[in-house]
Design a protein around this motif. Structure first.
Motif, PDB file in Angstrom:
ATOM      1  N   LEU A 156       0.883  -1.198   0.141  1.00 18.85           N
ATOM      2  CA  LEU A 156       0.028  -0.035  -0.104  1.00 18.85           C
ATOM      3  C   LEU A 156       0.876   1.381   0.064  1.00 18.85           C
ATOM      4  N   ILE A 157       0.599   2.396  -0.657  1.00 21.55           N
ATOM      5  CA  ILE A 157       1.204   3.604  -0.930  1.00 21.55           C
ATOM      6  C   ILE A 157       0.488   4.499   0.189  1.00 21.55           C
ATOM      7  N   PHE A 158       1.497   5.044   1.189  1.00 24.20           N
ATOM      8  CA  PHE A 158       0.928   6.075   1.989  1.00 24.20           C
ATOM      9  C   PHE A 158       1.636   7.403   2.044  1.00 24.20           C
TER      10      PHE A 158
ATOM     11  N   ALA B  48      13.184  -3.476   0.751  1.00 23.19           N
ATOM     12  CA  ALA B  48      13.673  -4.592   0.011  1.00 23.19           C
ATOM     13  C   ALA B  48      13.126  -4.550  -1.434  1.00 23.19           C
ATOM     14  N   PRO B  49      13.781  -4.345  -2.357  1.00 24.61           N
ATOM     15  CA  PRO B  49      13.291  -4.634  -3.761  1.00 24.61           C
ATOM     16  C   PRO B  49      13.702  -6.410  -4.110  1.00 24.61           C
ATOM     17  N   SER B  50      13.323  -6.725  -5.253  1.00 17.89           N
ATOM     18  CA  SER B  50      13.599  -8.031  -5.489  1.00 17.89           C
ATOM     19  C   SER B  50      15.253  -8.301  -5.582  1.00 17.89           C
TER      20      SER B  50
ATOM     21  N   GLY C 270       8.440   2.494 -11.233  1.00 14.55           N
ATOM     22  CA  GLY C 270       8.762   1.141 -11.701  1.00 14.55           C
ATOM     23  C   GLY C 270       8.217   0.765 -13.096  1.00 14.55           C
ATOM     24  N   MET C 271       7.197   1.480 -13.454  1.00 11.58           N
ATOM     25  CA  MET C 271       6.345   1.110 -14.635  1.00 11.58           C
ATOM     26  C   MET C 271       6.997   1.153 -15.911  1.00 11.58           C
ATOM     27  N   LYS C 272       7.889   2.121 -16.066  1.00 12.64           N
ATOM     28  CA  LYS C 272       8.340   2.410 -17.060  1.00 12.64           C
ATOM     29  C   LYS C 272       9.479   1.642 -17.476  1.00 12.64           C
TER      30      LYS C 272
ATOM     31  N   VAL D 171       5.216   6.516   0.453  1.00 18.24           N
ATOM     32  CA  VAL D 171       6.126   5.299   0.934  1.00 18.24           C
ATOM     33  C   VAL D 171       5.168   4.339   0.627  1.00 18.24           C
ATOM     34  N   ALA D 172       5.947   3.322  -0.178  1.00 18.42           N
ATOM     35  CA  ALA D 172       5.329   2.008  -0.409  1.00 18.42           C
ATOM     36  C   ALA D 172       5.521   0.936   0.692  1.00 18.42           C
ATOM     37  N   VAL D 173       4.461   0.261   1.517  1.00 17.97           N
ATOM     38  CA  VAL D 173       4.754  -0.492   2.735  1.00 17.97           C
ATOM     39  C   VAL D 173       4.004  -1.708   2.590  1.00 17.97           C
TER      40      VAL D 173
END
Ligand code: AMP
Ligand code: MG
Length: 356
Positions: free
Chosen positions: A107-109, A149-151, A239-241, A126-128
């Protein structure tokens, strides 16, 4: 306890309870002192560092070779720890967290000052998420810090779903990997923005659009249908691009259904074979035997996109080790988990061919 290592990257195998305890302690110490540890989650392996330590987070971007404008997801143990990072949390977030946390929903807050700009790539949000893997949860609580932590792959490569995949990309680049076996979901978390307007899907993942709409009792805006390059101006999620998840060989994705999709699969396969290129096919059970390629990987039945998701990244990586020169992949209907599978396949594709 002595641990094996590859090129200086320590492999922390959490087998027996004793071993698990030492592995977690070792990993937590590295994280607390600003190091990088890859760890298992239910989606894919993450490349973890202290989300509140700008230098540690910079290390993640460097070892992954990730563009600095692509923000990271912060992993916490629950809503309580999430609230330390966010300025406010809308009512819908509480409902969704109640249903899907721990689980593959990010979720983005709006973010608090405390979260460094580098973690969010300069965004004010921030994404949590709360991962559902027991080792991930134990590691975050043992370290006592939220983990960005990204992949745990090199940027652009398929995400790792085993510790061996992590080592393929990261041996010698990170301090340690916590080995917890294979990941069960297999694709990254769903990313949902609740910042303004209707809830917006920024990345399809383990929690499907249909599941979110059923819980929220309202329509969700799907911003993931395009490949990213199609966005005019700024994409809603950085990240979509980017092209992603790509094996080394070019991948041709054939979208559509029924006889015309199969005809196109065969026609492409034939033409690559005539060119003398070593072909890898990625197909569904229903198309088994469609073409005698030297490498054929069956993801699942078309009716079981969850299994396809679980296997997808390992299959993409296997195309590299089997040294195929060109890949033809069969597309799937875009609903439920099929949405996440198709999103990853499109991003991995060099070319998408749509037949009606
Ligand atoms: P990964 O770390 O590879 O799982 O990718 C994280 C995804 O979450 C990327 O697509 C990011 O663009 C997206 N993301 C992270 N933080 C934000 C944010 N604050 N707003 C929008 N998207 C985000
Ligand atoms: Mg990634």
């Amino acid at each position: 306890m002595t641990w094996p290592s590859v090129k200086g990257t320590i492999i922390l195998k959490a087998g027996s309870p004793n071993e698990e305890d030492s592995a977690l302690q070792y990993a937590a110490e590295i994280l607390k002192s600003g190091g990088i540890v890859a760890f298992p989650t239910e989606t894919v392996y993450g490349l973890g560092a202290n989300a509140l330590d700008a230098e540690a987070v910079e290390g993640i971007f460097k070892v992954k070779m990730r563009p600095f404008d692509n923000p990271l997801i912060v992993h916490v143990t629950g809503m309580e720890q999430a609230e330390e990072l966010v300025r406010f949390s809308p009512q819908e977030a509480a409902v969704l967290a109640g249903h899907f946390w721990p689980g593959p929903l990010t979720l983005i807050f709006p973010k608090k000052e405390l979260v460094p700009d580098i973690t969010t790539a300069g965004l004010s949000s921030v994404a949590v998420r709360v991962p559902a893997h027991p080792l991930a949860l134990k590691l975050i609580s043992r370290a006592g810090i939220p983990l960005a932590a990204p992949s745990a792959n090199l940027s652009g490569r398929p995400s790792p779903t085993t510790a061996d995949h992590v080592l393929e990309d990261m041996a010698g680049r990170i301090d340690a990997v916590l080995d917890g076996g294979a990941c069960s979901v297999g694709v990254e978390s769903t990313v949902l923005s609740l910042l303004s307007g209707p809830p917006a899907l920024l990345r399809p993942g383990g929690v499907t659009l249909e599941m979110l709409e059923a819980v929220l009792q309202k329509k969700i805006l799907d911003l993931t249908a395009g490949r990213g390059e199609d966005f005019k101006g700024v994409p809603p999620s950085p990240g979509m691009k980017y092209r992603h998840y790509a094996p080394r060989a070019p991948l041709y994705l054939v979208e559509g259904e029924g006889a015309s999709q199969k005809q196109q699969l065969v026609a492409l396969s034939e033409s690559f074979t005539l060119q003398g290129r070593r072909l890898g096919l990625i197909i569904f059970e229903e198309s088994e035997g469609v073409f005698p390629a030297p490498v054929v990987k069956v993801l699942s039945s078309r009716k079981d996109p969850r299994l396809a998701a679980e296997r997808l990244f390992a299959v993409l990586r296997s195309m590299d080790s089997l040294e195929v020169e060109v890949i033809v992949a069969e597309g799937l209907e875009e609903k439920e988990m099929g949405r996440a599978v198709m999103n990853r396949l499109r991003k991995a594709a060099t070319k998408v061919i749509r037949v009606e």
